[in-house]
Design a protein around this motif. Structure first.
Motif, PDB file in Angstrom:
ATOM      1  N   LEU A 177     -10.603 -56.785 -26.974  1.00  0.00           N
ATOM      2  CA  LEU A 177      -9.578 -56.825 -25.930  1.00  0.00           C
ATOM      3  C   LEU A 177      -8.521 -57.882 -26.256  1.00  0.00           C
ATOM      4  N   LYS A 178      -8.955 -59.060 -26.659  1.00  0.00           N
ATOM      5  CA  LYS A 178      -8.011 -60.142 -26.978  1.00  0.00           C
ATOM      6  C   LYS A 178      -7.085 -59.740 -28.120  1.00  0.00           C
ATOM      7  N   ASN A 234     -20.653 -57.269 -24.687  1.00  0.00           N
ATOM      8  CA  ASN A 234     -19.446 -57.752 -24.008  1.00  0.00           C
ATOM      9  C   ASN A 234     -18.695 -58.806 -24.819  1.00  0.00           C
ATOM     10  N   ILE A 235     -19.399 -59.507 -25.718  1.00  0.00           N
ATOM     11  CA  ILE A 235     -18.726 -60.479 -26.593  1.00  0.00           C
ATOM     12  C   ILE A 235     -17.810 -59.738 -27.561  1.00  0.00           C
ATOM     13  N   ALA A 265     -14.979 -56.671 -16.890  1.00  0.00           N
ATOM     14  CA  ALA A 265     -13.675 -56.512 -17.545  1.00  0.00           C
ATOM     15  C   ALA A 265     -12.715 -57.614 -17.122  1.00  0.00           C
ATOM     16  N   SER A 266     -12.762 -57.982 -15.854  1.00  0.00           N
ATOM     17  CA  SER A 266     -11.822 -58.969 -15.331  1.00  0.00           C
ATOM     18  C   SER A 266     -12.116 -60.371 -15.842  1.00  0.00           C
ATOM     19  N   ALA A 267     -13.378 -60.670 -16.079  1.00  0.00           N
ATOM     20  CA  ALA A 267     -13.715 -61.957 -16.701  1.00  0.00           C
ATOM     21  C   ALA A 267     -13.176 -62.003 -18.129  1.00  0.00           C
ATOM     22  N   CYS A 268     -13.369 -60.921 -18.864  1.00  0.00           N
ATOM     23  CA  CYS A 268     -12.883 -60.854 -20.242  1.00  0.00           C
ATOM     24  C   CYS A 268     -11.362 -60.955 -20.304  1.00  0.00           C
TER      25      CYS A 268
END
Length: 382
Positions: free
Chosen positions: A82-83, A75-76, A101-104
């Motif tokens: 994503l960023k 996830n990292i 996904a929403s935290a990311c």
């Protein structure tokens, strides 16, 4: 943002942890945005082949390998990818679903003041009766990230109350779930029910219970198996249809064998004919420990079925005790059995509850939910 004929056209990113969520629930929402002229991209981990409809709509797909467990180190990497995507594509709005996904998304967007973030919570992991670790882990994270959320959308009363009273999102809204396509689930008629039963190999005299859901701890199908064991002498023609796959299949099958009720319980696996399976049933049941706003219950209501469900968030939003079904405490095998037996004995109540289900579910139709979502999007088009 771009302008067209006096309207604002946005570039929007839809984000979910896995592709299944979009395939199952969100395509009509994306279609609405594209038809209104917005450009929509999707980002998720492609664990299930992307629905062809998305490609037909011209929706650009980005594979980002989120993992459902928040502790997975992948996830990292997914967050960084994503960023970078958000920076490169310069989205006007990101609409995110599912916890990881929403935290990311909110971490990635928190320093971009020009990007609006909408987060739809399909059911917080903390809820009344949840394990204490859920409150210790998920609640503080969601509370902290809420301040980076322009609009937090909830789909049940319990989550809405928590978000409204405890969180710091700029706006908190509640909508009626993802919307159910009522054209796919038609109200049951006796003639159709009996004809389909012949095709599926069931008797006119069978008393059929149906539960559609993944076979897992949360869905708690062992409760239903024990209920059938308790009722088999009172309702000798009882049948329980368990529709869905899951990691608890073998354990539940072993329980059925141990109780000697193989002829009363059928494991149907994943099915594409759920509307027909609803039509042959007498009662829809839900044994869940936790729900957001359960689609399987809504589908049963649209089929005009009475219900017996556990008293968890989501279930109690849809089922009004004594109006369109019965709501019983989680793990209460005796009460669950008694309410099913009550409905078995009263065809009149089954019909009354079914009619009430059909009336209630109209407010949860896809058509009405799309209207609700359009109003929310309009807040961010100025």
């Amino acid at each position: 943002m771009n302008y067209r004929s006096g309207e604002i056209v946005m570039k929007i990113l839809y984000v979910t942890t896995i592709s299944n969520t979009v395939n199952a629930f969100l395509i009509p929402h994306i279609q609405m945005l594209i038809e209104e002229g917005h450009e929509v991209h999707c980002a998720f981990n492609i664990v299930q082949e992307v629905n062809e409809e998305l490609n037909n709509l011209g929706c650009k797909i980005h594979n980002i390998e989120f993992q459902r467990s928040p502790l997975r180190k992948e996830n990292i990497k997914a967050y960084k990818k994503l960023k970078k995507l958000i920076q490169q594509e310069k989205y006007d709005l990101v609409h995110t679903h599912t916890p990881v996904a929403s935290a990311c998304v909110r971490l990635a967007c928190k320093n971009f003041n020009n990007i609006k973030v909408i987060y739809t919570a399909h059911g917080f992991h903390f809820y009344k009766g949840a394990p204490i670790q859920n409150w210790l882990i998920y609640y503080p994270i969601e509370k902290w990230l809420s301040k980076y959320t322009d609009c937090l959308i909830t789909i049940n009363n319990e989550d809405y109350k928590i978000a409204k009273e405890k969180f710091k999102a700029k706006h908190v809204e509640m909508i009626n779930g993802v919307g159910i396509d009522t054209s796919k689930f038609t109200p049951q008629t006796l003639d159709e029910k009996l004809q389909l039963r012949k095709e599926y190999g069931f008797s006119e005299k069978d008393f059929i219970l149906i539960f559609v859901g993944e076979l897992n701890h949360n869905k708690h199908q062992d409760l239903l198996i024990n209920v059938v064991h308790r009722l088999k002498d009172k309702i000798p023609n009882i049948k329980l249809l368990l529709v869905g796959k899951g990691k608890m299949h073998d354990k539940y099958a072993q329980l059925v064998n141990k109780l000697g009720i193989e002829k009363y319980v059928e494991f149907l696996g994943y099915r594409n004919d759920v509307p027909n399976l609803m039509l042959i049933s007498d009662i829809a049941v839900s044994s869940s420990r936790r729900e957001g706003l359960p689609v399987n219950v809504m589908e049963a209501m649209a089929t005009r079925l009475p219900l017996v469900v556990t008293n968890c968030r989501g279930n109690r939003d849809l089922v009004i005790n004594g109006t369109n079904g019965y709501v019983v405490n989680i793990d209460d095998i005796e009460s669950f059995s008694n309410e099913i037996n009550k409905l078995y004995k009263s065809k009149n109540n089954r019909e009354l509850f079914g009619k009430a289900s059909l009336k209630i579910i109209k407010e949860y139709s896809l058509e009405k939910v799309i209207v609700q979502m359009r109003k929310i999007y309009l807040l961010y088009c100025h």
